[in-house]
Design a protein around this motif. Sequence first.
Motif, short mmCIF file in Angstrom:
data_model
loop_
_atom_site.label_atom_id
_atom_site.label_comp_id
_atom_site.label_asym_id
_atom_site.label_seq_id
_atom_site.Cartn_x
_atom_site.Cartn_y
_atom_site.Cartn_z
N UNK A 29 83.97 -37.14 -82.05
CA UNK A 29 84.81 -35.67 -82.38
C UNK A 29 83.54 -34.69 -81.63
N UNK A 30 83.13 -34.74 -81.90
CA UNK A 30 81.76 -34.26 -80.95
C UNK A 30 81.18 -33.58 -79.39
N UNK A 31 81.71 -35.47 -79.27
CA UNK A 31 81.63 -35.58 -77.76
C UNK A 31 83.02 -35.03 -76.80
N UNK A 32 84.34 -34.92 -78.15
CA UNK A 32 85.26 -34.55 -77.58
C UNK A 32 85.19 -33.29 -76.87
N UNK A 33 84.62 -32.83 -78.08
CA UNK A 33 84.38 -31.31 -77.76
C UNK A 33 83.54 -30.77 -77.15
N UNK A 34 82.94 -31.30 -77.26
CA UNK A 34 81.67 -31.38 -75.35
C UNK A 34 82.11 -31.01 -73.96
N UNK A 35 83.68 -32.61 -74.11
CA UNK A 35 84.33 -31.88 -72.80
C UNK A 35 83.51 -33.12 -71.84
N UNK A 36 83.04 -34.31 -72.55
CA UNK A 36 82.42 -36.19 -72.16
C UNK A 36 83.98 -36.20 -72.25
N UNK A 37 84.30 -37.69 -70.87
CA UNK A 37 85.35 -38.14 -70.35
C UNK A 37 84.64 -39.90 -70.77
N UNK A 38 86.14 -40.21 -71.09
CA UNK A 38 85.37 -42.22 -70.74
C UNK A 38 85.63 -42.36 -69.51
N UNK A 39 84.33 -43.08 -69.22
CA UNK A 39 84.58 -44.16 -67.99
C UNK A 39 85.25 -45.64 -68.40
N UNK A 40 84.81 -46.15 -69.82
CA UNK A 40 84.71 -47.77 -70.01
C UNK A 40 85.97 -47.73 -70.58
N UNK A 41 87.37 -47.75 -70.61
CA UNK A 41 88.19 -48.20 -71.89
C UNK A 41 88.18 -49.18 -73.00
N UNK A 42 87.33 -49.92 -72.91
CA UNK A 42 86.53 -51.02 -73.43
C UNK A 42 87.52 -52.38 -73.73
N UNK A 43 88.52 -52.66 -72.66
CA UNK A 43 89.29 -53.48 -72.59
C UNK A 43 89.81 -53.94 -70.83
N UNK A 44 89.59 -53.22 -71.07
CA UNK A 44 89.68 -54.27 -68.61
C UNK A 44 88.52 -52.98 -68.14
N UNK A 45 88.85 -53.62 -66.82
CA UNK A 45 88.13 -52.32 -65.58
C UNK A 45 89.13 -51.24 -65.00
N UNK A 46 90.23 -50.73 -65.65
CA UNK A 46 90.86 -50.15 -65.06
C UNK A 46 90.07 -48.83 -64.74
N UNK A 47 90.04 -48.37 -63.27
CA UNK A 47 89.68 -47.38 -62.36
C UNK A 47 87.99 -47.82 -62.21
#
Length: 229
Positions: A29-47
């Motif tokens: 929740x803190x990272x979301x509020x701080x403006x972070x985004x995920x680069x890796x979804x943990x499931x596959x190499x989408x992107x």
Amino acid sequence: MLLRLGLFFLLTSVASTLLAEDSVNQLTPEEKADGFELLFNGADLTGWKHNGNWKVTDGVIERTGKGGDVVYEVKPVPDDFELRFQWKVAPGSNSGIYYRPGQYEYQILDNERHPNGKVADTTAASLYYCIAPSHDATKEPGEWNTGRIVCQGTIIQHWLNGEKVVDIDYTDPKLSAEIEKLKKRGATLDSRGAKLKLQDHGDPVWYRGLKLKTLDGTAKLDRSPLKTK
């Protein structure tokens, strides 16, 4: 009774560990509020783009063979940013994270067993071949390390396991010799807009928890003196 209690605590510990590992590739929740985004979804190499030599196993990006780096293709690295990530290596392994044009590299390494560990400015968390970390904060091969890269304007910081080990302003004349080495690697210091790359150096390496925040260019950075050990 004691046996059942022991089994209960063991299962609870395992469940907590698995839950913690599952959450690595999620934003708090803190990272979301701080403006972070995920680069890796943990499931596959989408992107991410690669030549079939990288895969995802149990929420981890794993190099599986020769074929080159894996590149985040969704968008370039922002001019000013904070990148968070976790990494681990096998004994003797070498890799790196490239984040700006011209060989800006956060070194990933087993310092103890790889030859690069014998040269200060090519050890783990160095600005490779340019700036040595203030001290060795790595964990043993097979253990997860946490890393951070913070760049704002001409300031570059590398963090390892919660400790700031590189903190420079590349316009500082006292660093002219070191920065000249970076230029020899192809860096035009004001260049921006590179794609994030995880290096295939021929060795086993693992990454997870890649999270990116765009800075506005005015963020107050921790410029406290580097600690040494």
